[in-house]
Design a protein around this motif. Sequence first.
Motif, short mmCIF file in Angstrom:
data_model
loop_
_atom_site.label_atom_id
_atom_site.label_comp_id
_atom_site.label_asym_id
_atom_site.label_seq_id
_atom_site.Cartn_x
_atom_site.Cartn_y
_atom_site.Cartn_z
N UNK A 63 1.32 -0.96 -0.21
CA UNK A 63 -0.41 0.03 -0.17
C UNK A 63 0.52 0.96 0.08
N UNK A 64 2.12 1.28 0.96
CA UNK A 64 2.90 2.44 0.53
C UNK A 64 3.77 2.53 -0.88
N UNK A 65 4.50 1.36 -1.13
CA UNK A 65 4.70 1.15 -2.18
C UNK A 65 5.08 -0.46 -2.43
N UNK A 66 5.78 -0.10 -3.85
CA UNK A 66 5.25 -1.79 -4.14
C UNK A 66 6.60 -3.28 -3.45
N UNK A 67 6.31 -3.74 -3.13
CA UNK A 67 7.30 -4.86 -2.42
C UNK A 67 8.89 -5.01 -3.80
N UNK A 68 9.89 -5.38 -3.57
CA UNK A 68 10.96 -5.70 -3.46
C UNK A 68 11.18 -7.39 -3.83
N UNK A 69 11.47 -8.05 -4.86
CA UNK A 69 12.22 -9.37 -4.32
C UNK A 69 12.29 -9.73 -3.39
N UNK A 70 13.32 -8.77 -3.04
CA UNK A 70 14.09 -9.30 -1.49
C UNK A 70 13.39 -8.58 -0.41
N UNK A 71 12.02 -7.66 -0.48
CA UNK A 71 11.15 -7.58 0.63
C UNK A 71 10.44 -8.52 0.87
N UNK A 72 9.97 -9.27 -0.49
CA UNK A 72 9.27 -9.90 -0.56
C UNK A 72 9.00 -11.90 0.14
N UNK A 73 10.90 -11.88 0.29
CA UNK A 73 11.85 -12.86 0.75
C UNK A 73 11.89 -12.88 2.59
#
Length: 173
Positions: A63-73
Amino acid sequence: MNWKDISEEIEVSSLKAVESLFSRYDREHIYALALFTSDDGASISMAANTEEGYQAHLAAEAEDEPNSPEDEIYYRWAPAEWVVEGWDRAAFSRVNALLAQQEKSDFDSYFDNLIEAMITALATVKETLGERLADVTAFVTVTDSGAAEGIENASASRINAADLAGRFLLRFG
């Protein structure tokens, strides 16, 4: 009390906590389970995450900013980001009282024994519950510690079937 007895007490506590976890989250898919302690080894707690909780967390963060692949991990594998952290503290009250009484003058030995007892207990719980935990990645970790990733990897390799452990070990690339 010796470490074999402590390991058995961790096993009893963990089994009780996992049973109550499955009871509470019976409509969700639990994919990860961890026993954790802090750098001082003062107590043990349990954390878990569900696919549903993970997806909700990703959506909230996006909601704040798109998740990066690193965030998802990170959100998938960091117990501090999970739906359940510090689950069923009452189940661990006896073992945590025993840990408080342990001699810690040789802290490195104490901590190594604690991590080994946690790994052994969680492996036994996973074996005991068989199919119920067959697709759940289980590991031991230490909060806010530079040693966490090494402990997580070593414990996941010992606790889980090779395919689950392999996927977990590749989580950071």
